[in-house]
Motif scaffolding. Structure first.
Motif, PDB file in Angstrom:
ATOM      1  N   ALA A  31      -4.510 -21.239  16.569  1.00 44.98           N
ATOM      2  CA  ALA A  31      -3.222 -21.807  16.930  1.00 44.98           C
ATOM      3  C   ALA A  31      -3.326 -23.317  17.068  1.00 44.98           C
ATOM      4  O   ALA A  31      -2.482 -24.050  16.581  1.00 44.98           O
ATOM      5  N   SER A  32      -4.407 -23.801  17.708  1.00 44.92           N
ATOM      6  CA  SER A  32      -4.515 -25.244  17.867  1.00 44.92           C
ATOM      7  C   SER A  32      -4.778 -25.914  16.522  1.00 44.92           C
ATOM      8  O   SER A  32      -4.310 -27.014  16.277  1.00 44.92           O
ATOM      9  N   ALA A  33      -5.517 -25.263  15.626  1.00 43.94           N
ATOM     10  CA  ALA A  33      -5.742 -25.830  14.289  1.00 43.94           C
ATOM     11  C   ALA A  33      -4.424 -25.892  13.541  1.00 43.94           C
ATOM     12  O   ALA A  33      -4.125 -26.878  12.879  1.00 43.94           O
ATOM     13  N   ALA A  34      -3.617 -24.848  13.658  1.00 46.87           N
ATOM     14  CA  ALA A  34      -2.320 -24.845  12.986  1.00 46.87           C
ATOM     15  C   ALA A  34      -1.416 -25.924  13.576  1.00 46.87           C
ATOM     16  O   ALA A  34      -0.700 -26.600  12.860  1.00 46.87           O
ATOM     17  N   ASP A  35      -1.476 -26.076  14.918  1.00 46.83           N
ATOM     18  CA  ASP A  35      -0.660 -27.105  15.552  1.00 46.83           C
ATOM     19  C   ASP A  35      -1.052 -28.494  15.069  1.00 46.83           C
ATOM     20  O   ASP A  35      -0.211 -29.322  14.777  1.00 46.83           O
ATOM     21  N   SER A  36      -2.371 -28.758  14.968  1.00 46.08           N
ATOM     22  CA  SER A  36      -2.789 -30.082  14.531  1.00 46.08           C
ATOM     23  C   SER A  36      -2.432 -30.303  13.059  1.00 46.08           C
ATOM     24  O   SER A  36      -2.102 -31.402  12.666  1.00 46.08           O
ATOM     25  N   ASP A  37      -2.487 -29.253  12.233  1.00 47.67           N
ATOM     26  CA  ASP A  37      -2.091 -29.395  10.830  1.00 47.67           C
ATOM     27  C   ASP A  37      -0.602 -29.702  10.714  1.00 47.67           C
ATOM     28  O   ASP A  37      -0.192 -30.473   9.870  1.00 47.67           O
ATOM     29  N   SER A  38       0.224 -29.095  11.562  1.00 45.86           N
ATOM     30  CA  SER A  38       1.661 -29.313  11.472  1.00 45.86           C
ATOM     31  C   SER A  38       2.037 -30.712  11.945  1.00 45.86           C
ATOM     32  O   SER A  38       3.122 -31.180  11.667  1.00 45.86           O
ATOM     33  N   LYS A  39       1.121 -31.390  12.649  1.00 51.04           N
ATOM     34  CA  LYS A  39       1.394 -32.753  13.113  1.00 51.04           C
ATOM     35  C   LYS A  39       0.897 -33.801  12.135  1.00 51.04           C
ATOM     36  O   LYS A  39       1.014 -34.988  12.385  1.00 51.04           O
ATOM     37  N   ALA A  40       0.332 -33.371  11.008  1.00 50.99           N
ATOM     38  CA  ALA A  40      -0.134 -34.294   9.977  1.00 50.99           C
ATOM     39  C   ALA A  40       0.899 -34.356   8.849  1.00 50.99           C
ATOM     40  O   ALA A  40       1.697 -33.443   8.674  1.00 50.99           O
ATOM     41  N   THR A  65       9.583 -38.773  -6.682  1.00 49.95           N
ATOM     42  CA  THR A  65       9.963 -38.423  -5.320  1.00 49.95           C
ATOM     43  C   THR A  65       8.717 -37.958  -4.581  1.00 49.95           C
ATOM     44  O   THR A  65       7.966 -37.129  -5.094  1.00 49.95           O
ATOM     45  N   ILE A  66       8.505 -38.495  -3.385  1.00 54.89           N
ATOM     46  CA  ILE A  66       7.408 -38.068  -2.519  1.00 54.89           C
ATOM     47  C   ILE A  66       8.034 -37.303  -1.366  1.00 54.89           C
ATOM     48  O   ILE A  66       8.900 -37.827  -0.658  1.00 54.89           O
ATOM     49  N   THR A  67       7.612 -36.053  -1.190  1.00 56.02           N
ATOM     50  CA  THR A  67       8.130 -35.198  -0.129  1.00 56.02           C
ATOM     51  C   THR A  67       7.047 -35.006   0.919  1.00 56.02           C
ATOM     52  O   THR A  67       5.886 -34.776   0.588  1.00 56.02           O
ATOM     53  N   ASN A  68       7.438 -35.096   2.182  1.00 54.33           N
ATOM     54  CA  ASN A  68       6.528 -34.892   3.306  1.00 54.33           C
ATOM     55  C   ASN A  68       6.981 -33.651   4.067  1.00 54.33           C
ATOM     56  O   ASN A  68       8.001 -33.681   4.747  1.00 54.33           O
ATOM     57  N   GLU A  69       6.237 -32.567   3.939  1.00 52.66           N
ATOM     58  CA  GLU A  69       6.567 -31.329   4.657  1.00 52.66           C
ATOM     59  C   GLU A  69       5.846 -31.230   5.987  1.00 52.66           C
ATOM     60  O   GLU A  69       5.954 -30.229   6.680  1.00 52.66           O
ATOM     61  N   GLY A  70       5.090 -32.259   6.357  1.00 48.86           N
ATOM     62  CA  GLY A  70       4.332 -32.257   7.605  1.00 48.86           C
ATOM     63  C   GLY A  70       5.131 -32.778   8.771  1.00 48.86           C
ATOM     64  O   GLY A  70       6.239 -33.293   8.625  1.00 48.86           O
ATOM     65  N   GLY A  71       4.525 -32.670   9.946  1.00 47.51           N
ATOM     66  CA  GLY A  71       5.171 -33.072  11.188  1.00 47.51           C
ATOM     67  C   GLY A  71       4.953 -34.517  11.579  1.00 47.51           C
ATOM     68  O   GLY A  71       5.401 -34.939  12.633  1.00 47.51           O
ATOM     69  N   ALA A  72       4.239 -35.297  10.755  1.00 49.61           N
ATOM     70  CA  ALA A  72       4.011 -36.719  11.041  1.00 49.61           C
ATOM     71  C   ALA A  72       4.410 -37.548   9.827  1.00 49.61           C
ATOM     72  O   ALA A  72       4.256 -37.103   8.693  1.00 49.61           O
ATOM     73  N   GLY A  73       4.896 -38.727  10.095  1.00 47.69           N
ATOM     74  CA  GLY A  73       5.254 -39.630   9.013  1.00 47.69           C
ATOM     75  C   GLY A  73       4.016 -40.283   8.415  1.00 47.69           C
ATOM     76  O   GLY A  73       2.916 -40.197   8.971  1.00 47.69           O
ATOM     77  N   ASP A  74       4.185 -40.910   7.281  1.00 46.56           N
ATOM     78  CA  ASP A  74       3.119 -41.665   6.634  1.00 46.56           C
ATOM     79  C   ASP A  74       3.772 -42.845   5.941  1.00 46.56           C
ATOM     80  O   ASP A  74       4.989 -43.050   6.053  1.00 46.56           O
ATOM     81  N   GLU A  75       2.966 -43.615   5.236  1.00 39.66           N
ATOM     82  CA  GLU A  75       3.473 -44.818   4.593  1.00 39.66           C
ATOM     83  C   GLU A  75       2.774 -44.996   3.252  1.00 39.66           C
ATOM     84  O   GLU A  75       1.550 -44.918   3.166  1.00 39.66           O
ATOM     85  N   LEU A  76       3.568 -45.208   2.206  1.00 41.30           N
ATOM     86  CA  LEU A  76       3.023 -45.547   0.897  1.00 41.30           C
ATOM     87  C   LEU A  76       2.687 -47.034   0.943  1.00 41.30           C
ATOM     88  O   LEU A  76       3.569 -47.868   1.139  1.00 41.30           O
ATOM     89  N   THR A  77       1.387 -47.359   0.797  1.00 44.40           N
ATOM     90  CA  THR A  77       0.956 -48.747   0.966  1.00 44.40           C
ATOM     91  C   THR A  77       0.639 -49.456  -0.340  1.00 44.40           C
ATOM     92  O   THR A  77       0.676 -50.679  -0.393  1.00 44.40           O
TER      93      THR A  77
END
Length: 155
Positions: A23-32, A56-68
């Motif tokens: 569960a904690s591994a899944a939680d941490s994955d969903s926050k990436a 188009t870049i799609t982010n299905e995760g729970g955290a944002g990112d940035e194209l640098t």
């Protein structure tokens, strides 16, 4: 009987511990950020030294990112641009929100392939490397379409 109860309790404790880890591994994955790319294409360039690119870049995760940054072996440099109210501006990065999308399309945000080393032709593909602030890089094969290609009609 007592031994069986101890074994059963031990097995149950181990199973619960493993479930907790899962569960904690899944939680941490969903926050990436979980990034994927769709609909990449480059209209066949009409200029000998510049081309545009869209995707188009799609982010299905729970955290944002940035194209640098963006790079390609077909160009000396690839720059990122926004277009607002008809005015184009070079950007150093673009945010990709959690559970969101970043769209590069004709008339809006777009990639500019500058100092072309060769002129990409319709039917070829161009390899493009996308670099992000947090996630690993993604390499995309971008098909070269006709100069008048419209993704909404497929022509």
């Amino acid at each position: 009987m007592r031994r069986r109860a101890v074994l059963t309790a031990g097995a149950l404790a181990a199973a619960l511990a493993l479930t907790g880890c899962s569960a904690s591994a899944a939680d941490s994955d969903s926050k990436a950020a979980r990034l994927s790319v769709s609909s990449p294409y480059m209209p066949q360039p009409v200029s000998a030294d510049m081309a545009a690119g869209f995707l188009t870049i799609t982010n299905e995760g729970g955290a944002g990112d940035e194209l640098t940054s963006v790079s390609s072996d077909v160009a000396g440099q690839v720059t990122m641009h926004s277009t607002t109210g008809g005015a184009m501006a070079e950007e150093s990065s673009f945010r990709i929100p959690a559970h969101g999308r970043l769209v590069f399309r004709s008339g809006g945000n777009h990639l500019m392939f500058e100092q072309l080393k060769r002129a990409p032709k319709q039917g070829q593909t161009v390899s493009v490397k996308l670099t992000f602030a947090k996630s690993g890089p993604l390499t995309v094969e971008m098909p070269v379409k006709s100069a008048t290609y419209n993704p909404s009609t497929g022509h």
